[in-house]
Design a protein around this motif. Structure first.
Motif, PDB file in Angstrom:
ATOM      1  N   VAL A  95       7.286  10.381 -11.048  1.00 18.63           N
ATOM      2  CA  VAL A  95       7.865  11.191 -12.125  1.00 18.63           C
ATOM      3  C   VAL A  95       7.851  10.370 -13.422  1.00 18.63           C
ATOM      4  N   ALA A  96       7.482  11.023 -14.517  1.00 21.79           N
ATOM      5  CA  ALA A  96       7.382  10.362 -15.829  1.00 21.79           C
ATOM      6  C   ALA A  96       6.680   9.012 -15.632  1.00 21.79           C
ATOM      7  N   ASN A  97       7.236   7.950 -16.196  1.00 24.13           N
ATOM      8  CA  ASN A  97       6.618   6.641 -15.974  1.00 24.13           C
ATOM      9  C   ASN A  97       7.518   5.781 -15.097  1.00 24.13           C
ATOM     10  N   HIS A  98       8.203   6.412 -14.127  1.00 25.39           N
ATOM     11  CA  HIS A  98       9.140   5.645 -13.292  1.00 25.39           C
ATOM     12  C   HIS A  98       8.430   4.535 -12.527  1.00 25.39           C
ATOM     13  N   PHE A  99       7.211   4.835 -12.035  1.00 29.20           N
ATOM     14  CA  PHE A  99       6.456   3.809 -11.296  1.00 29.20           C
ATOM     15  C   PHE A  99       6.221   2.605 -12.207  1.00 29.20           C
ATOM     16  N   GLY A 100       5.780   2.897 -13.429  1.00 30.55           N
ATOM     17  CA  GLY A 100       5.471   1.831 -14.383  1.00 30.55           C
ATOM     18  C   GLY A 100       6.704   1.067 -14.828  1.00 30.55           C
ATOM     19  N   ARG A 101       7.896   1.676 -14.656  1.00 29.81           N
ATOM     20  CA  ARG A 101       9.135   0.985 -15.039  1.00 29.81           C
ATOM     21  C   ARG A 101       9.795   0.361 -13.814  1.00 29.81           C
ATOM     22  N   ASN A 102       8.997   0.028 -12.846  1.00 32.28           N
ATOM     23  CA  ASN A 102       9.426  -0.757 -11.671  1.00 32.28           C
ATOM     24  C   ASN A 102       9.956   0.052 -10.502  1.00 32.28           C
ATOM     25  N   MET A 103       9.858   1.399 -10.561  1.00 26.62           N
ATOM     26  CA  MET A 103      10.397   2.166  -9.452  1.00 26.62           C
ATOM     27  C   MET A 103       9.333   2.280  -8.348  1.00 26.62           C
ATOM     28  N   PHE A 104       9.042   1.117  -7.751  1.00 26.21           N
ATOM     29  CA  PHE A 104       8.101   1.114  -6.637  1.00 26.21           C
ATOM     30  C   PHE A 104       8.527   0.096  -5.597  1.00 26.21           C
ATOM     31  N   GLY A 105       7.952   0.211  -4.437  1.00 27.80           N
ATOM     32  CA  GLY A 105       8.254  -0.714  -3.361  1.00 27.80           C
ATOM     33  C   GLY A 105       7.067  -0.742  -2.423  1.00 27.80           C
ATOM     34  N   PHE A 106       7.238  -1.377  -1.268  1.00 32.40           N
ATOM     35  CA  PHE A 106       6.126  -1.338  -0.338  1.00 32.40           C
ATOM     36  C   PHE A 106       6.578  -1.283   1.103  1.00 32.40           C
ATOM     37  N   ILE A 107       5.685  -0.793   1.919  1.00 35.10           N
ATOM     38  CA  ILE A 107       5.931  -0.715   3.358  1.00 35.10           C
ATOM     39  C   ILE A 107       5.080  -1.787   4.011  1.00 35.10           C
ATOM     40  N   LEU A 108       5.728  -2.689   4.701  1.00 33.30           N
ATOM     41  CA  LEU A 108       4.996  -3.752   5.385  1.00 33.30           C
ATOM     42  C   LEU A 108       4.880  -3.394   6.862  1.00 33.30           C
ATOM     43  N   VAL A 109       3.664  -3.240   7.336  1.00 36.38           N
ATOM     44  CA  VAL A 109       3.445  -2.932   8.754  1.00 36.38           C
ATOM     45  C   VAL A 109       3.119  -4.235   9.468  1.00 36.38           C
ATOM     46  N   GLU A 110       4.002  -4.608  10.398  1.00 35.61           N
ATOM     47  CA  GLU A 110       3.751  -5.821  11.178  1.00 35.61           C
ATOM     48  C   GLU A 110       2.954  -5.441  12.427  1.00 35.61           C
ATOM     49  N   GLY A 111       2.800  -6.395  13.334  1.00 34.85           N
ATOM     50  CA  GLY A 111       2.139  -6.091  14.591  1.00 34.85           C
ATOM     51  C   GLY A 111       0.690  -6.501  14.580  1.00 34.85           C
ATOM     52  N   ASP A 112      -0.007  -6.125  15.636  1.00 32.15           N
ATOM     53  CA  ASP A 112      -1.373  -6.589  15.813  1.00 32.15           C
ATOM     54  C   ASP A 112      -2.308  -5.422  16.087  1.00 32.15           C
TER      55      ASP A 112
END
Lengths: 191, 574
Positions: free
Chosen positions: A156-173
């Motif tokens: 929405v708007a520039n929320h991503f660009g203003r730091n509204m992001f994160g990440f999903i870390l998938v562990e395992g093999d």
């Protein structure tokens, strides 16, 4: 008298605290900061070089604002977790979701504030967009099969660009049959 | 009330429905090996396999668009995706439906081939830190048994239902964290899906895999680097277990000869690329073509273009199967324009060398042995930490982008890179998943303005050029040849061409908004011929055109045809 003595004994301590509180670095010891240093975060920070060097600094910055969460594996094998869009802060908390293995993640996302948000989520078979009008929650089931990390954010708007992001870390093999003999990993030779 | 009449009516209606369904089923009849083998002859309106046919000639019998009328072509439709990675795929068309894959997070699109309208698409997420030397790209898919098969950048092989896009099965080929990636378009042969692997710059051990098309069960794996005890292992000497990290990727789709029942697959560079000191020997089967039994994966013969390569000359470029008369003898030939700057003709039944000659300026080999084709390496080509520029550079005389061969003119149409590079040898130290080049960062630097190109028509029998069009930048697109006596190709800055296949005269050009790296293809729907140009810059730009590093990115499919009745319609639509 005894009371007074005790008060006097405390004086140097109070003086010390007063002095130190003027020092920028020690202000970082306040609880809201200390909670960022919870053991799982520290453990993941230590893993970072293995996760991804080019994005290391960005990831470290996300820890400081959002923290992380470990998805729980349900009896049906589906992993579940929830995150919040923190009102007026343009951050996700937690901002890092750790999946212990590849598979399905049922993610509940809350937007308790008065702004409109959305969660643009990585997903095999196509991205998924979860609309989050003010004061609502939503739930998405996404699938990520391979180990690694995947970005998500608010488009929405520039929320991503203003730091509204994160990440999903998938562990395992990867599956057994896809693991190949690799040579031992010696330390680099000295020049 | 008597319902018998109604029953008859209902029964009749149901029967007619069934007949319509049967007719449609016939139209969407299953693609199998037999159909692909005859497709070029029997159904030129379809493009059923990556190279258009098993012999990889990329020649179509369609001739509605020809050298006389091509200048009237108008754009039928375009389809754009804002993906900032190279567009390297060849679309496939079967019975009016087009399929193609994208760079970036690997996606598959199904479009109506006549209108460009989307039918479905699927995107497959790739982890952010997947290591790819040369852009996040994908070259396409295979059709068979009602499914489409493709690989994802993180080394998975996936089967989708061609009609609905639903996932049928999914296999992980190898762990991308070990440096394995996948970009190749698989090949469907006799109920098996054959695929290769990428990662030659990351110390992988390459392989060619075959999977059962219906179940995804692996039928066989051919390792391109032999392990101890296997023939060819003695070509890997050195102290470390060099064979484990010897490279030999297989990222270009092979060819297949149904009569000889031989599968031909090319193998890329040894690793580390530029330091050969740690891997003395010929390093089989890198920089080679291997002929395999498609049922078992058994090696029948091999031919190595560049033994002990230290210049990243790969040998991965496609091999075209053509029957030629060479030196007065009818030959089942295999022709190949190598990155090392030489054009080869082999006997594809047994791998015997027939002839070869340079097709670009080359300084690395003194000569090729006239009997075996084995190169005698020039003294100036021995790698040191500082040396003079050598030709061709590591992107070669020709990169992977495919040439075409016209049985009509007997000419091979080669997209040429003319360049020289300064190679630098450096320390070789293997770490899982990290670049393993045996060099410094600018391993093979091309100076500004030192890289040009050409579209070259070469006679594989005489090894002499027939015509040549020089270009400002290397020609990085693939080539399509048609029975309309035309050769279609595109330039690095987006100039698209239809060139007279005999004379080399341009009969049509058009400026696309981006450079072209993929091969064009052609098909027909309802008697109307279309030519599709997949346009979008990217790939290993540092290797072939550092000057165009900042070229416009995107995925644009621009599709052209003749106006119906010879008159262009006002809006370009019918």
């Amino acid at each position: 008298m005894r009371q007074a003595t005790r008060h006097f004994a405390r004086l140097p301590l109070l003086a010390l605290v007063a002095t130190l509180s003027a020092c920028d670095y020690l202000r970082l010891l306040r609880p809201s900061v200390l909670e960022q240093a919870e053991p799982p975060v520290v453990a993941l920070v230590n893993k970072l070089p293995d996760v991804d060097r080019p994005n290391e600094a960005v990831i470290a910055r996300i820890y400081a604002t959002g923290g992380l969460t470990h998805a729980a594996v349900g009896e049906d094998g589906v992993m579940r977790d929830e995150i919040w869009a923190r009102p007026l802060q343009l951050i996700w908390t937690p901002a890092i979701i750790v999946m212990p293995k590849g598979g399905e993640l049922e993610l509940t996302v809350h937007n308790p504030g008065k702004s409109r948000h959305a969660a643009y989520l990585p997903n095999n078979g196509g991205h998924m967009l979860l609309e989050l009008p003010p004061g609502t929650s939503g739930r998405a089931r996404i699938e990520l099969d391979e180990p690694g990390f995947y970005w998500f954010g608010c488009p929405v708007a520039n929320h991503f660009g203003r730091n509204m992001f994160g990440f999903i870390l998938v562990e395992g093999d990867v599956p057994m049959e896809a693991r190949l003999d690799r040579p031992p990993q010696p330390l680099p030779p000295e020049d | 009330m008597n319902c018998k009449g109604w029953n008859l009516v209902v029964a009749g209606f149901l029967m007619s429905l069934a007949a319509v369904a049967a007719a449609q089923g016939q139209k969407a009849r299953t693609v199998d090996s037999e159909r692909i083998a005859r497709a070029a002859e029997a159904e030129p309106e379809n493009w059923l396999t990556y190279h258009g046919s098993y012999n990889a000639q990329r020649h179509s019998r369609l001739d509605q668009i020809n050298a006389k009328n091509a200048k009237q072509m108008e754009e039928a439709w375009q389809f754009y995706l804002p993906i900032p990675h190279g567009f390297e795929a060849t679309p496939l068309v079967v019975d009016g439906v087009m399929y193609f894959t994208t760079g970036g997070h690997t996606a598959v699109y199904a479009l109506d081939a006549a209108s460009g309208k989307e039918l479905w698409h699927r995107t497959f997420e790739v982890a952010e830190q997947v290591p790819a030397c040369c852009d996040w790209v994908n070259r396409g898919l295979a059709l068979g048994n009602g499914n489409v098969y493709f690989v994802t950048l993180d080394a998975r092989l996936i089967a989708l239902n061609a009609a609905s896009g639903e996932t049928l099965w999914e296999k992980t080929l190898a762990d991308w964290r070990d440096g394995f990636t996948a970009t190749v378009a698989p090949l469907f042969v006799n109920g098996k899906v054959i695929t290769g692997i990428s990662g030659g710059e990351y110390g992988i051990r390459g392989f060619v895999d075959a999977y059962e098309a219906d179940t995804g069960e692996r039928s066989w794996r051919f390792w391109t680097i032999p392990s101890p005890g296997e023939p060819g292992h003695d070509t890997w000497k050195g102290e470390q277990p060099t064979w484990m990290t010897g490279g030999g990727p297989t990222w270009v789709t092979g060819s297949y000869d149904p009569e000889l029942n031989l599968l031909y697959w090319t193998v890329g560079n040894p690793a580390p690329d530029f330091n050969g000191e740690v891997r003395p020997g010929d390093n089989l089967y890198t920089d080679s073509v291997v002929a395999l039994n498609p049922e078992t994966g058994e090696l029948i013969w091999h031919y190595q273009w560049t033994p002990h390569d230290v210049w990243d000359y790969d040998g991965i470029n496609e091999v075209i199967l053509a029957d030629l008369e060479v030196k007065g003898r009818q030959v089942k030939a295999l022709i190949h324009a190598d990155k090392n700057g030489h054009f080869y003709v082999l006997d594809r039944s047994n791998g015997t060398f027939i002839q070869a000659a340079p097709f670009v300026r080359q300084t690395w080999a003194k000569r090729l042995d006239p009997k075996t084709g084995r190169p005698e390496v020039a003294d100036v080509a021995r790698l040191t930490s500082a040396m003079e520029p050598l030709c061709p550079g590591p992107a070669g005389g020709k990169e992977w982008n495919h040439m075409a061969f016209s049985p009509q003119t007997g000419l091979a149409y080669i997209p040429v890179i003319e360049n020289c590079a300064t190679f630098r040898m450096g320390q070789a130290f293997y770490r899982k998943g990290l670049p393993f080049w045996g060099s410094v960062a600018d391993a093979a630097a091309i100076g500004p303005g030192e890289s040009q190109g050409a579209m070259l028509a070469l006679d594989p029998v005489t090894l002499k050029p027939s015509w040549k069009i020089d270009t400002k930048w290397p020609v990085m697109s693939g080539v399509l040849s048609t029975a309309g006596n035309l050769v279609f190709w595109g330039e690095a800055e987006g100039q698209l061409h239809a060139t007279d296949a005999e004379t080399g005269k341009d009969v049509w050009t058009h400026k696309a908004p981006m450079g072209m790296h993929a091969p064009p293809m052609t098909y027909a729907v309802d008697g109307q011929q279309y030519v599709a140009f997949p346009v979008g810059w990217g790939g290993w730009l540092n290797g072939f055109a550092p000057g165009l590093r900042h070229g416009e990115r995107g995925h644009l499919l621009t599709v052209w045809r003749l106006p119906k009745g010879g008159q262009p319609s006002a809006d370009g639509q019918q």
